[in-house]
Design a protein around this motif. Structure first.
Motif, short mmCIF file in Angstrom:
data_model
loop_
_atom_site.label_atom_id
_atom_site.label_comp_id
_atom_site.label_asym_id
_atom_site.label_seq_id
_atom_site.Cartn_x
_atom_site.Cartn_y
_atom_site.Cartn_z
N LYS A 175 0.83 -1.20 0.00
CA LYS A 175 0.00 0.00 0.00
C LYS A 175 0.87 1.26 0.00
CE LYS A 175 -3.83 2.21 2.45
NZ LYS A 175 -4.78 2.13 3.60
N LEU A 176 1.93 1.25 0.76
CA LEU A 176 2.84 2.39 0.82
C LEU A 176 3.55 2.58 -0.52
CD1 LEU A 176 4.24 1.81 4.39
CD2 LEU A 176 3.14 3.93 3.63
N ARG A 177 4.00 1.49 -1.12
CA ARG A 177 4.68 1.58 -2.41
C ARG A 177 3.75 2.15 -3.47
NH1 ARG A 177 9.90 1.92 -1.56
NH2 ARG A 177 10.90 0.02 -0.78
N ALA A 178 2.49 1.68 -3.47
CA ALA A 178 1.53 2.13 -4.48
C ALA A 178 1.17 3.59 -4.30
CB ALA A 178 0.27 1.27 -4.42
N SER A 179 1.11 4.05 -3.05
CA SER A 179 0.71 5.43 -2.77
C SER A 179 1.86 6.41 -2.80
CB SER A 179 0.02 5.50 -1.40
OG SER A 179 -1.15 4.71 -1.39
N ASN A 180 3.09 5.91 -2.78
CA ASN A 180 4.26 6.78 -2.78
C ASN A 180 5.22 6.37 -3.90
OD1 ASN A 180 4.09 8.38 0.04
ND2 ASN A 180 3.37 6.28 0.34
N PRO A 181 4.78 6.42 -5.17
CA PRO A 181 5.63 5.95 -6.27
C PRO A 181 6.90 6.77 -6.43
CG PRO A 181 3.72 7.13 -7.12
CD PRO A 181 3.48 6.93 -5.65
N GLN A 182 6.87 8.02 -5.95
CA GLN A 182 8.06 8.87 -6.07
C GLN A 182 9.21 8.34 -5.21
OE1 GLN A 182 5.04 9.72 -4.88
NE2 GLN A 182 4.35 11.72 -5.63
N PRO B 227 0.81 8.44 18.51
CA PRO B 227 0.55 9.67 17.76
C PRO B 227 1.73 10.15 16.94
CG PRO B 227 1.08 10.23 20.01
CD PRO B 227 1.10 8.71 19.94
N HIS B 228 2.88 9.51 17.09
CA HIS B 228 4.11 9.99 16.47
C HIS B 228 4.68 8.99 15.46
CE1 HIS B 228 4.04 12.08 20.45
NE2 HIS B 228 4.29 13.10 19.67
N ILE B 229 5.44 9.53 14.53
CA ILE B 229 6.26 8.71 13.65
C ILE B 229 7.65 9.33 13.64
CG2 ILE B 229 4.41 7.83 12.20
CD1 ILE B 229 5.04 10.01 10.16
N SER B 230 8.60 8.63 13.07
CA SER B 230 9.97 9.13 13.00
C SER B 230 10.08 10.18 11.90
CB SER B 230 10.93 7.98 12.71
OG SER B 230 10.67 7.46 11.40
N PRO B 231 11.09 11.06 11.96
CA PRO B 231 11.32 12.01 10.87
C PRO B 231 11.50 11.32 9.53
CG PRO B 231 12.58 12.66 12.80
CD PRO B 231 11.99 11.31 13.11
N ALA B 232 12.13 10.15 9.51
CA ALA B 232 12.32 9.41 8.26
C ALA B 232 10.97 8.98 7.68
CB ALA B 232 13.20 8.19 8.50
N ALA B 233 10.04 8.54 8.55
CA ALA B 233 8.72 8.12 8.09
C ALA B 233 7.93 9.30 7.55
CB ALA B 233 7.96 7.45 9.22
N ALA B 234 8.11 10.46 8.16
CA ALA B 234 7.42 11.66 7.68
C ALA B 234 8.01 12.12 6.35
CB ALA B 234 7.53 12.77 8.73
N THR B 235 9.32 12.12 6.25
CA THR B 235 10.00 12.55 5.02
C THR B 235 9.63 11.66 3.85
OG1 THR B 235 11.85 13.44 6.30
CG2 THR B 235 12.25 12.97 3.98
N TYR B 236 9.46 10.37 4.11
CA TYR B 236 9.09 9.41 3.07
C TYR B 236 7.78 9.82 2.39
CZ TYR B 236 7.93 4.92 0.89
OH TYR B 236 7.60 3.93 -0.01
N GLN B 237 6.88 10.45 3.13
CA GLN B 237 5.55 10.77 2.62
C GLN B 237 5.43 12.15 1.99
OE1 GLN B 237 2.28 9.25 5.33
NE2 GLN B 237 4.00 9.07 6.74
N ILE B 238 6.46 12.97 2.13
CA ILE B 238 6.38 14.36 1.66
C ILE B 238 6.04 14.47 0.17
CG2 ILE B 238 7.78 16.42 1.22
CD1 ILE B 238 8.97 16.09 4.00
#
Length: 203
Positions: free
Chosen positions: A114-121, A141-152
């Motif tokens: 699901k993550l791969r399909a939604s974040n093709p970039q 309620p939190h995620i890591s900075p790396a997890a947030a950056t992955y979704q930008i």
């Protein structure tokens, strides 16, 4: 028998004294100080804007659309528990599924796809582990900075913002290590999403 008669009144007096001291005076003092010094935290760290309460900064909320940041996997149950009016109650807990089990591997594979399909970039970027696992509470309620950056890139494309603008929001919702050495750097998912919606403004 005489010894019991002598001990019982003393024991009862001690019980009453500690009940008043620990159950009333101490509890009242701690509660009063918390309300005086840390009222926001003592009342659940509720995020409120213009009289509307959007949730607690300490409890995760589930987002699944491309225009918002996703948090960790949430283990939610709305079928088991009901209130006195018969309304469903939301209950969250760890799954207790063994990491070595086939069921767990299937869940991780499903989330990864699901993550791969939604974040093709980000096809060539490893997925941060906290995006495919749940926390012990099931409501992290939190995620890591790396997890947030992955979704930008996904969020920027879905909202029409630039990646720099989304990164600025992520930065505004980030918290460093306590005293610079304790804990981990985190990003509050609810705050990010409220800022993406224009409800909160970056400080």
């Amino acid at each position: 028998m005489k010894t019991m008669k002598n001990i019982f009144p003393r024991a009862a007096l001690l019980f009453l004294a500690f009940t008043v001291l620990c159950g009333i005076l101490y509890t009242g003092a701690v509660t009063g100080l918390a309300q005086l010094l840390f009222p926001h935290q003592a009342n659940g760290s509720i995020i409120e804007v213009n009289g509307v309460k959007y949730g607690s900064a300490l409890l995760g909320q589930q987002y699944t659309d491309d225009a918002h940041m996703w948090g960790r996997i949430m283990q939610l149950d709305v079928m088991t528990y009901r209130d006195e009016n018969g309304e469903a109650l939301l209950y969250a807990a760890p799954s207790n599924i063994s990491p070595a089990s086939e069921e767990y591997q299937a869940l991780v594979a499903e989330r990864t796809a699901k993550l791969r399909a939604s974040n093709p970039q980000m096809a060539d970027t490893p997925i941060p582990v906290d995006l495919v696992t749940s926390s012990g509470s099931g409501l992290d309620p939190h995620i890591s900075p790396a997890a947030a950056t992955y979704q930008i890139p996904r969020i920027a494309a879905a909202t029409g913002r630039t990646e720099a603008e989304v990164a600025e929001i992520v930065s505004a919702c980030s918290t460093g290590k306590f005293l610079g050495i304790f804990g981990e750097e985190t990003v509050n998912v609810l705050r990010v999403n409220l800022m993406l919606d224009g409800i909160l403004q970056p400080a």
